[in-house]
Design a protein around this motif. Structure first.
Motif, PDB file in Angstrom:
ATOM      1  N   GLU A 162       0.814  -1.210   0.000  1.00 41.89           N
ATOM      2  CA  GLU A 162       0.000   0.000   0.000  1.00 41.89           C
ATOM      3  C   GLU A 162       0.857   1.274   0.000  1.00 41.89           C
ATOM      4  N   HIS A 167      -7.031  -2.242   9.975  1.00 40.23           N
ATOM      5  CA  HIS A 167      -8.129  -3.128   9.565  1.00 40.23           C
ATOM      6  C   HIS A 167      -9.071  -3.305  10.761  1.00 40.23           C
ATOM      7  N   HIS A 177     -12.147  -3.938   4.158  1.00 43.48           N
ATOM      8  CA  HIS A 177     -10.697  -3.762   4.269  1.00 43.48           C
ATOM      9  C   HIS A 177     -10.309  -2.967   5.512  1.00 43.48           C
ATOM     10  N   HIS A 187      -3.101   3.288   8.494  1.00 41.64           N
ATOM     11  CA  HIS A 187      -4.091   2.414   7.871  1.00 41.64           C
ATOM     12  C   HIS A 187      -4.273   1.184   8.748  1.00 41.64           C
TER      13      HIS A 187
HETATM   14 ZN    ZN Z   1      -4.818  -2.998   4.330  1.00 45.94          ZN
END
Ligand code: ZN
Length: 651
Positions: A105, A121, A176, A119
């Protein structure tokens, strides 16, 4: 004193990593943009981002990879880019060419103009997107400043879509997770959004919670049957966790049907858990599961990379109605990771079901594209040869002694999970510690092996911990000296108890368990050259050892029809590290042989055909061979490890 940007990044990452409801086992990623110098000493803008595979919970500065931001940003105006081209380009932008590969990513972090990007989850965020009409739900729960992006596999397209939403406060990625950014404390923003998502789910929660089925237990019989069925495609360790809350629900099939909460969960836990209600339905349930996986492969296989075969179709997680969750893998360590990740996927499905009455996951096609994602397959690399005893569970008795500890060490090194037992607690602990230190999974249990209740518990505990058992090295023994004319009854009995009856107790218990499990097994008995070549003044020992050999032969005869093999190793005296060879025994045997105590070892070496002293590791080599598939056509056999003693040749 203010800390450097990278120190702040490490600290922020660890705060996130410490909260399993945000990320588990290597999930999520963090980054910061900063200035640094390149190899020519020029000042450059850098992106520091978590390396692939690093775990936020334990990350330090070495877990981050630095990339030249100006290079990455030249991609911002491109329309599309495939994974291979993107990875190659990103690799060229690394400030240190040999650093670990940055997160997949990376471009998502690079394209967002903010200094810090996080980021995660998070379970509550995934639950918002894993119900019906996710776009409306996200807006309802988090307001118009938080954007929503439909599911797309991580890569260039996702990075662009998120970058186009940089005028929002954060982005929710369907199935996600969450992306937040800012100039200062992104952690607080992440926590605030996750908190709002949780509160929203609570508000929407139905008042009637699914009724619990009658509580049941994952007992020994259940574990043995389950492992017996699942291990047909290769031995596995079962790790049972009693997370009552999920298993007690009456909608387990819907939890299972919801599939993995996120794509990265899929890579760990597989497509879906198997739901089993009782031991009687295991075979049918596993058959159906494997057929379903095979059909999914057949439906999608034309999109798999060329040359890739179907993955193992077995479930990796089993939900046992009313009892708990069982994860399976070739190692206990991996099974525990699978269990952890599965718990979060199940929690997300439960939250979505409770709030919205439905839980949805990735489509069949999207699941397959992650399951057979070339970038993930490449990470696995070339298939490594399996250790010989991978996925096996072996009990070693007398494991604190010279032979037992050498056997435990080699059996563990061959990939088995070892259950070691001895009456000597401090020495057993030392053996267990050495094995764990080398990264092996070991369960020590202190007890008296001639006590049948202890033997019963030994086998029960082994099965409870690892889900089954594959064999043993029945090695515990004691030396009892004295000529028959002088031998007290109590000494005679003591030798029979430890040197014969203990082997019978273990044999009886294991034959039953192995019979239920139905995978065969290997029983290895460490007897003695005295079994065939009795020694004067060593009668109680020699008689008991001869009886032990006979137990092994009977186990071979009676176990053969269910694939259980039984074999014997007959060593001669082993001195180094031996407890059996006490000062008293040395004196007594030296007298019996008419040699000085100090000459005893040399005497034993000189009397054999090879003139070599026998070592504990020589016995361990034979034990690993007899436990392994290499000896799959051998049962009822005696292997001598005595340097060659014609009087002790097997007959
Ligand atoms: Zn991810």
């Amino acid at each position: 004193m203010t800390s450097s940007p990278i120190e702040q990044l490490v600290a922020r990452s660890r705060r996130i990593g410490a909260i399993p409801a945000l990320v588990v086992h290597g999930g999520g990623n963090t980054s910061t943009k900063m200035t640094g110098r390149d190899h020519l000493g020029r000042e450059r803008k850098l992106l520091a981002i978590k390396g692939s595979g690093a775990d936020l919970a334990t990350i330090d500065a070495s877990g981050f990879t630095f990339l030249f931001l100006d290079g990455l940003l030249t991609l911002r105006t491109r329309d599309k880019m495939d994974d291979d081209a993107m990875v190659a380009f990103v690799t060229h932008c690394q400030a240190e060419p040999l650093a670990r590969r940055p997160s997949i990513e990376t471009l998502l972090h690079a394209f967002l103009p903010a200094t810090n990007v996080d980021h995660v989850h998070a379970d509550a965020i995934c639950a918002l997107t894993n119900g019906p009409d996710a776009r409306t739900v996200v807006r309802d729960a988090l307001g118009p400043r938080v954007a929503f992006v439909e599911y797309v596999r991580p890569g260039f397209a996702l990075a662009r879509r998120v970058a186009d939403l940089a005028d929002h406060d954060a982005v929710i990625l369907a199935h996600h997770g969450l992306v937040t950014w800012g100039e200062d404390d992104t952690f607080a923003r992440t926590m605030e959004l996750v908190g709002r998502a949780s509160a929203y789910l609570d508000r929407r929660r139905r008042t009637t919670v699914p009724r619990a089925p009658a509580p049941s237990a994952v007992d020994e019989d259940f574990l043995l049957r389950l492992r017996g069925r699942l291990a047909r495609r290769g031995r596995v360790i079962l790790h049972a966790s009693e997370d009552g809350s999920i298993a007690q629900r009456d909608d387990l099939e819907r939890i299972a049907a919801a599939g993995p909460a996120t794509a990265d969960h899929l890579l760990t836990i597989g497509l879906a858990p198997l739901v089993v209600s009782d031991a009687g339905s295991i075979d049918d349930a596993v058959d159906r599961y494997e057929k379903r996986y095979t059909a999914y492969w057949e439906r999608n296989r034309d999109r798999a990379p060329t040359g890739i075969a179907m993955h193992d179709p077995r479930p990796r997680v089993v939900l046992v109605a009313g009892a708990g969750t069982i994860a399976l893998a070739e190692t206990e360590r991996r099974a525990r990771v699978i269990a952890d990740v599965a718990a979060h996927t199940h929690a997300v499905a439960a939250m979505a079901l409770d709030a919205f009455g439905d839980a949805v996951s990735l489509s069949d096609r999207d699941l397959f594209d992650i399951d057979y994602w070339p970038l993930e397959l490449a990470k696995l690399g070339r298939p490594q040869p399996k250790p010989e005893l991978a996925g096996q569970v072996v009990i070693v008795t007398g494991a604190a002694g010279a032979i037992g500890s050498a056997v435990a060490q080699q059996v563990a090194a061959a990939g088995a999970h070892v259950v070691i037992t001895d009456i000597d607690a401090p020495r057993l602990d030392a053996v267990a510690e050495a094995l764990s230190h080398d990264g092996h999974s070991v369960m020590p249990l202190v007890g008296e092996i001639s006590d049948e209740r202890f033997v019963d518990r030994l086998v029960s505990d082994a099965i409870a911990r690892y889900g089954g058992v594959d064999g043993c090295v029945s090695n515990a023994g004691i030396a009892v000296t004295g000529r028959l004319a002088d031998l007290p009854t109590s000494e005679w009995q003591r030798s029979l108890d430890v040197n014969t009856s203990s082997h019978f107790f273990l044999t009886r218990r294991l034959l039953r368990a192995l019979g239920t499990q139905g995978l065969g097994g290997s029983l290895v008995y460490v007897a003695s050259k005295n079994a065939f070549d009795a020694g004067a003044g060593f009668g109680a020992y020699s008689v008991a050892k001869a009886a032990q050999v006979q137990i092994a032969r009977l186990a071979a005869i009676e176990g053969g029809s269910v694939g259980v093999r039984a074999n014997v190793i007959n060593p001669d005296a082993i001195f180094a590290g031996s407890r059996l060879w006490s000062e008293e025994l040395r004196r007594s045997r030296a007298a019996a042989h008419g040699v000085g105590v100090d000459d005893l070892e040399a005497f034993y070496a000189s009397r054999n055909l090879l003139h070599r002293g026998v070592r504990a590791e020589d016995v361990a080599y034979a034990a690993v061979f007899l436990l392994s598939e290499r000896s799959s056509r051998t049962t009822g056999c005696v292997i001598t490890v005595d340097g060659g003693l014609s009087a002790a040749f097997p007959r």
